[in-house]
Design a protein around this motif. Structure first.
Motif, PDB file in Angstrom:
ATOM      1  N   PRO A 196      48.267  93.136  71.768  1.00  0.00           N
ATOM      2  CA  PRO A 196      47.689  93.284  73.111  1.00  0.00           C
ATOM      3  C   PRO A 196      48.491  92.604  74.224  1.00  0.00           C
ATOM      4  O   PRO A 196      48.099  92.687  75.391  1.00  0.00           O
ATOM      5  CB  PRO A 196      46.330  92.596  72.963  1.00  0.00           C
ATOM      6  CG  PRO A 196      46.563  91.539  71.938  1.00  0.00           C
ATOM      7  CD  PRO A 196      47.623  92.056  71.001  1.00  0.00           C
ATOM      8  N   ASN A 252      43.593  88.587  77.645  1.00  0.00           N
ATOM      9  CA  ASN A 252      43.592  88.484  76.180  1.00  0.00           C
ATOM     10  C   ASN A 252      42.919  87.215  75.674  1.00  0.00           C
ATOM     11  O   ASN A 252      43.061  86.861  74.509  1.00  0.00           O
ATOM     12  CB  ASN A 252      45.030  88.558  75.655  1.00  0.00           C
ATOM     13  CG  ASN A 252      45.536  89.989  75.672  1.00  0.00           C
ATOM     14  OD1 ASN A 252      44.812  90.898  75.279  1.00  0.00           O
ATOM     15  ND2 ASN A 252      46.752  90.188  76.139  1.00  0.00           N
ATOM     16  N   ARG A 273      51.424  96.969  77.972  1.00  0.00           N
ATOM     17  CA  ARG A 273      51.718  96.200  76.760  1.00  0.00           C
ATOM     18  C   ARG A 273      53.227  96.012  76.646  1.00  0.00           C
ATOM     19  O   ARG A 273      54.000  96.943  76.853  1.00  0.00           O
ATOM     20  CB  ARG A 273      51.221  96.953  75.528  1.00  0.00           C
ATOM     21  CG  ARG A 273      49.719  97.018  75.440  1.00  0.00           C
ATOM     22  CD  ARG A 273      49.301  97.211  73.981  1.00  0.00           C
ATOM     23  NE  ARG A 273      47.895  97.572  73.928  1.00  0.00           N
ATOM     24  CZ  ARG A 273      47.478  98.817  73.713  1.00  0.00           C
ATOM     25  NH1 ARG A 273      48.341  99.791  73.511  1.00  0.00           N
ATOM     26  NH2 ARG A 273      46.196  99.076  73.680  1.00  0.00           N
TER      27      ARG A 273
END
Ligand SMILES: [Zn+2]
Length: 609
Positions: A577, A361, A486
């Protein structure tokens, strides 16, 4: 068992190869003003270059990848010739001094100030002197091949000298400047523990733990025992310990509340300063650093990237390979603790999940390859500047980026070739470590190809090292029975915001991250978030509660204030995310015999003891 240092020195001398001692540069350190963080240092240079020569401070330090202005902390630089006549000095740069008009040998004297104990600087006070050499000692660039003698005048009877340098009749010796610069010194009253590790032929090498700080003897014994387990696991990866230069490796551990927590690898030693009151409260942090730094005895100290050779003391070496040198070391630092039973398998997997989330991320890792990110180390590795940078959008830690590449390669080697990353490290050790032939990225790829196939190695390096693609971590982790997913699959997301309530408004403190709704909407740190649609925000919780009522994909109108003017912007919420790892058994998914066997091969102890 606690051993007296004098005995250890006597033992180490038996293995001392006497270096050529032609015209050594002789340093002397005195510490009479340690309480005010000063050391007096002199160096005598026999047969200096005739007309003129330069003596200066380093601007970089082995194991640190950014430049540091060590010259700021030296002053009162004076020069004399052998008959005592003072010589003229011309300061040609902030940290460089030119000497001329001399006859015979020259003596330089100066004062060093140091008040930071970490792996990079010098820390001198009433408790100890912790000297990183490039931060402490001036050198003559034209005479880097000269051997070095070092005498330390101890200010009291309690202090002793601890270093990887061999000692002969009270004089510490280095074969040249590179060796000296790589040999940090702790001067204090420390406790020494040690154990022997036998090599295949049965000859012993000594691992020493020098501990300065508060600790019960039982805690030190525990530290020694666990260190030995980690050492044995590291040895098992490569099949053998490196041949340490004097059959000794020393952990220089310093635990004080005023320290900066750090770890710095060197050829036959490592410096481990820890900010803590005592070892009891910091042993797991210290062991974690021990595990990382000891792996460096192979990976970076001997399996060495060509870009770090020779080490440049006047500016930082730029390296394309830190994702490997540091990142693979990060991975093994974690893995070996788990294999040794020093940490749990759960801890190991939690950390891997955290690293996966951070890198996958990270805007930087999605825009730049590990190779490109490694090059930024010259700015970020304790590099200090007062102007802000855009690192949150263009940088990602090469430690963590490299760690998850090691993870992917380990799992791929096991699932596709019935090998493991240990086999790869072993092969690199044989080709580049034992031989000390520095490697390039092409060498890393070629070695992987010889272990697997040209295709596999080429695809892996093209996609993940030279390129910005990411391995399929979800599929790879599934082989070992871990679910990468997630953590908040249904939550709406605007970006990673740090908000602070201010006069009934919410101020955005964190810079907007690339590729998030807030970034795309043109909102930036310093803006005040006032409301969304018709909901006003005065506390962070107001904003969080509002987001919970929304779904990914919905559009909202955000009202914000900038320069006293109120503005509206439309933004589209996305999925949160954030990723995490979960063991199948915790999700109620059955572990097949294949998964159990895969996990076992990956994580179980490899030590024969
Ligand atoms: Zn490291």
């Amino acid at each position: 068992m606690v051993k007296k240092l004098s005995l250890l020195i006597a033992l180490s001398l038996s293995g001392l190869r006497i270096w050529a001692q032609e015209n050594p540069i002789s340093y002397t350190v005195s510490l009479n003003n340690a309480v005010h963080h000063e050391a007096q240092i002199s160096l005598v240079i026999p047969k200096p270059p005739q007309d003129s020569f330069v003596v200066k401070m380093a601007r970089s330090s082995p194991g640190r990848y950014a430049t540091h202005e060590f010259g700021k902390n030296i002053y009162d630089v004076l020069a004399y010739q052998a008959d005592g006549k003072q010589l003229k000095i011309k300061q040609i740069e902030g940290d460089a001094f030119q000497i001329s008009g001399h006859q015979g040998s020259v003596k330089i004297t100066y004062t060093l100030f140091g008040n930071r104990v970490d792996g990079t600087y010098a820390g001198i006070d009433h408790r100890h002197a912790h000297l990183n050499i490039p931060a402490s000692f001036m050198f003559v660039p034209a005479l880097q091949e000269r051997p070095i003698d070092l005498k330390i005048l101890l200010p009291n009877k309690q202090w002793q000298v601890y270093t990887q340098l061999p000692v002969d009749s009270g004089v510490y010796k280095a074969k040249n400047l590179q060796y000296f610069m790589d040999s940090p010194i702790e001067i204090s009253s420390a406790t020494v523990k040690s154990f022997d590790v036998l090599n295949k032929e049965g000859s012993a090498q000594k691992i020493k733990i020098v501990y300065h700080g508060t600790a019960a003897d039982s805690t030190l014994q525990d530290l020694t025992l666990k260190t030995k387990k980690i050492v044995k696991e590291a040895e098992a990866v490569f099949g053998e310990l490196p041949q340490f230069d004097f059959k000794e490796y020393t952990f220089l551990i310093d635990v004080l509340p005023s320290n900066a927590s750090d770890g710095m690898e060197h050829r036959n030693s490592t410096v481990i300063p820890q900010q803590a009151a005592n070892l009891e409260s910091s042993i797991s942090d210290v062991l974690s650093t021990i595990s990382h730094e000891f792996f460096h005895a192979w990976n970076v100290e001997r399996i060495r990237p060509k870009t770090l050779e020779p080490f440049n003391f006047e500016k930082a070496n730029m390296s394309d390979e830190l994702w490997f040198a540091e990142g693979f070391t990060q991975y093994y630092g974690e893995l070996l603790q788990a294999r040794a039973g020093v940490t749990s398998i759960d801890d190991f997997l939690n950390n891997q999940g955290y690293f996966l989330n951070s890198v996958l991320n990270s805007p930087g890792a999605n825009r730049y390859s590990p190779l490109e990110i490694s090059r930024r180390a010259v700015f970020v590795d304790a590099g200090v500047a007062i102007d802000p940078n855009n690192n949150h959008n263009i940088y990602s830690s090469y430690y963590l980026y490299g760690n998850i590449i090691a993870l992917a390669l380990d799992l791929s080697l096991q699932s596709q070739f019935n090998l493991s990353l240990d086999d790869y490290m072993k092969l690199l050790w044989q080709k580049h470590g034992k031989t000390e032939i520095p490697y390039t990225i092409a060498d890393l790829q070629q070695t992987l190809a010889s272990l697997t196939s040209d295709d596999f190695a080429k695809t892996f390096f093209t996609n993940y090292i030279y390129g910005i693609q990411k391995p399929n971590y979800r599929a790879l982790m599934a082989k070992a029975g871990y679910d990468l997913n997630r953590t908040k699959p249904f939550a709406a997301y605007v970006g990673n915001l740090r908000l602070n309530p201010e006069n009934g408004k919410l101020k955005l403190l964190s810079p907007a991250l690339f590729n998030t709704p807030i970034y795309d909407a043109g909102i930036e740190a310093g803006d005040y978030i006032l409301s969304a649609d018709s909901t006003n925000f005065s506390k962070t919780e107001d904003f969080e509660a509002y987001l919970k009522t929304k779904k990914p994909g919905e559009q909202i109108t955000l009202t914000y204030e900038r320069d006293g003017k109120v503005k509206n912007t439309l933004l589209t919420l996305t999925y949160n995310p954030t990723l995490g790892l979960n063991a199948y058994e915790k999700l109620g998914i059955e572990l097949t015999p294949e998964i159990i066997a895969f996990r076992e091969k990956w994580l179980k102890s490899k030590s024969t003891e």
